[in-house]
Design a protein around this motif. Sequence first.
Motif, mmCIF file in Angstrom:
data_model
loop_
_atom_site.group_PDB
_atom_site.id
_atom_site.type_symbol
_atom_site.label_atom_id
_atom_site.label_comp_id
_atom_site.label_asym_id
_atom_site.label_seq_id
_atom_site.Cartn_x
_atom_site.Cartn_y
_atom_site.Cartn_z
ATOM 1 N N LYS A 61 107.196 70.944 84.547
ATOM 2 C CA LYS A 61 107.714 70.064 85.602
ATOM 3 C C LYS A 61 106.995 68.738 85.492
ATOM 4 N N VAL A 62 107.739 67.660 85.597
ATOM 5 C CA VAL A 62 107.171 66.316 85.491
ATOM 6 C C VAL A 62 107.691 65.454 86.634
ATOM 7 N N GLY A 63 107.155 64.250 86.715
ATOM 8 C CA GLY A 63 107.587 63.322 87.752
ATOM 9 C C GLY A 63 108.798 62.515 87.316
ATOM 10 N N CYS A 64 109.015 61.422 88.027
ATOM 11 C CA CYS A 64 110.219 60.605 87.842
ATOM 12 C C CYS A 64 110.329 60.064 86.424
ATOM 13 N N MET A 65 111.501 60.200 85.825
ATOM 14 C CA MET A 65 111.760 59.657 84.487
ATOM 15 C C MET A 65 112.463 58.305 84.551
ATOM 16 N N GLY A 66 112.678 57.788 85.754
ATOM 17 C CA GLY A 66 113.156 56.422 85.899
ATOM 18 C C GLY A 66 114.628 56.252 86.180
ATOM 19 N N LEU A 67 115.471 56.871 85.371
ATOM 20 C CA LEU A 67 116.916 56.648 85.495
ATOM 21 C C LEU A 67 117.493 57.579 86.570
ATOM 22 N N CYS A 68 117.185 57.269 87.814
ATOM 23 C CA CYS A 68 117.527 58.160 88.924
ATOM 24 C C CYS A 68 119.039 58.405 89.043
ATOM 25 N N ALA A 69 119.842 57.438 88.641
ATOM 26 C CA ALA A 69 121.301 57.581 88.739
ATOM 27 C C ALA A 69 121.814 58.738 87.895
ATOM 28 N N ALA A 70 121.048 59.155 86.881
ATOM 29 C CA ALA A 70 121.489 60.213 85.971
ATOM 30 C C ALA A 70 120.839 61.559 86.277
ATOM 31 N N GLY A 71 120.127 61.665 87.373
ATOM 32 C CA GLY A 71 119.433 62.913 87.680
ATOM 33 C C GLY A 71 120.381 64.050 88.027
ATOM 34 N N GLU A 119 107.982 47.678 80.316
ATOM 35 C CA GLU A 119 106.612 47.739 79.803
ATOM 36 C C GLU A 119 105.799 48.541 80.819
ATOM 37 N N LYS A 120 105.494 49.778 80.457
ATOM 38 C CA LYS A 120 104.920 50.694 81.440
ATOM 39 C C LYS A 120 103.392 50.726 81.386
ATOM 40 N N ASN A 121 102.824 50.516 82.549
ATOM 41 C CA ASN A 121 101.381 50.607 82.760
ATOM 42 C C ASN A 121 101.140 51.608 83.875
ATOM 43 N N VAL A 122 101.537 51.253 85.075
ATOM 44 C CA VAL A 122 101.417 52.159 86.213
ATOM 45 C C VAL A 122 102.231 53.432 85.986
ATOM 46 N N LEU A 123 103.403 53.290 85.372
ATOM 47 C CA LEU A 123 104.312 54.427 85.194
ATOM 48 C C LEU A 123 104.166 55.113 83.838
ATOM 49 N N GLU A 124 103.101 54.837 83.102
ATOM 50 C CA GLU A 124 103.005 55.357 81.741
ATOM 51 C C GLU A 124 102.977 56.892 81.682
ATOM 52 N N ASN A 125 102.498 57.544 82.740
ATOM 53 C CA ASN A 125 102.437 59.014 82.735
ATOM 54 C C ASN A 125 103.613 59.668 83.443
ATOM 55 N N THR A 126 104.370 58.894 84.206
ATOM 56 C CA THR A 126 105.448 59.501 84.988
ATOM 57 C C THR A 126 106.521 60.043 84.048
ATOM 58 N N GLY A 127 106.895 61.272 84.278
ATOM 59 C CA GLY A 127 107.851 61.919 83.392
ATOM 60 C C GLY A 127 107.224 62.508 82.148
ATOM 61 N N GLN A 128 105.886 62.377 82.028
ATOM 62 C CA GLN A 128 105.176 62.870 80.846
ATOM 63 C C GLN A 128 104.188 63.990 81.166
ATOM 64 N N ILE A 129 103.712 64.030 82.410
ATOM 65 C CA ILE A 129 102.701 65.022 82.777
ATOM 66 C C ILE A 129 103.152 65.816 83.999
ATOM 67 N N ASN A 130 102.525 66.979 84.175
ATOM 68 C CA ASN A 130 102.731 67.764 85.385
ATOM 69 C C ASN A 130 101.831 67.190 86.470
#
Length: 540
Positions: A61-71, A119-130
């Motif tokens: 399970k991971v966090g937001c992958m960004g493209l919420c419209a396609a969830g 260009e991801k800094n704050v969001l670099e882990n979102t969708g990548q880690i539990n």
Amino acid sequence: MTHEELLEIIENEKAAQAKYKHIIHVCASTGCVSANSEKILTDLEAAIQERGLENEVFVMKVGCMGLCAAGPIVSIQPEGLLYGEMTPEDVPAILDSLDGEPIKEKLIDTNQPFFYRQEKNVLENTGQINPERIEDYIAQGGYSALLKALTDLSPNQVIKEVLDSGLRGRGGGGYPTGLKWSTVAKVGGDLKFVVCNADEGDPGAFMDRSILESDPHRVLEGMAIAAYAIGASQGVVYLRAEYPLAIKRLRTAIRQAEKMGLLGQNICNTPFSFKLDLRLGAGAFVCGEETALMQSVEGNRGMPRPRPPYPAQSGLWEHPTLINNVETFANVPNIISDGAAWFARIGTENSKGTKVFALTGKIKHTGLIEVPMGITLREIIFEIGGGIPNGRKFKAVQTGGPSGGCIPEECLDTPVDYESLKKLGSIMGSGGMIVMDESSNMIDMARFFMEFSRDESCGKCVPCRVGTTQLYEILGKFLDGTATEEDMTKLEELCDMVRNSSLCGLGQAAPNPIVSTLRYFRQEYLDKMKKEPAKAEVTE
């Protein structure tokens, strides 16, 4: 926790994942959870057991992958495949495709601007880690910045790094973060507080919620670094109660960090101690204002107070207090790890780094994005956002929530930074961005935000309490076609009065949606005014 122990966790986590042939990421943020992604997750786990693939396939399970419209969104690693609009019925097809052909009808093109223009800094882990496992965060380099600060840098050196980075507060005001930190550090006192403002209440905004749901340890690490820098020993995260998933994951993260010695007493075997608590807000928008927030934390009604004194001198329980928002703290670990110069190279001269936005409204790709400061509104809306759906034309974009303004098409090439948006009569705000098409009624939009500001006014000062009500009523007259020239004059005078007389920043900014629509869409107001009967010509 030592450097060696962190490295051991990193190696163990890498080894644990390396043994799997495929890793399946399932989005478990609020948007995808509401669309049944948790059922996809549990069904995948069960199907893997049934097929005897436990040693080949791992589900995370991971966090937001960004493209919420396609969830709900599912990604397959290491292939880098991304599937959208998934359902539990797609589970067998997912497993069938692992060593075969992708599910073409569900495949999301990752070579589109929505992905490569970010260009991801704050969001670099979102969708990548539990987000519920501290080990996942550490495996990505988490808490190494805190350890570096505690063992290699003095508090003043930490503050200097933040100052030199050019980081400005991401809560809306854009005040230099390092300057705020240095002000609190210089104030004496045995007890200081660090407060994270997570009271995100703007309509259409979900940046802070997504960060806390997807990467909560990043925020905790940023707060701990800030506490070390200013000499604070206690911290509070003020989070709205309407975010149950963020609350759950934040509480889990705090417990995990305490268990590993990354929060609490003698962090990382140093003299530094930092205790962190969670306080839930009841949904009052005004509690996003820092002095009202502190009143609420203390158990009082959330109402702003005049400044000075500022929180840096007299904050929580009259002790020096540092207040930053979620995104501001989330930027800190990378600044300490990679250095101020790395951060300062991104963005513009006066607006450094990246900014997270919640992109919503009449736009093809709604979702969570992170872009470098200085990118234009046109690039965000028409490249990253994919433009306006259904063949309609763009009309305006509203930035900054109820405190922001509506920006028309002729201003789309404006760079997104604090000063440029202010010149247009809007603000950066915390990062909400609502796109409107040609079907949108700008007076109705202004009235919607005025209704919000009226309902959320704490009532302490007359200009805000009464002024927002009167503005709302006058806008209603425009909508039903009964407004006169006198109403237009009164509307403009009231906007000026509320902006210049309200006690706090929320009241002062409440007229912005009206002022900006009058500036750019005045004809819509004129078209709705009551037509005066023509005067009869006098003849002798």
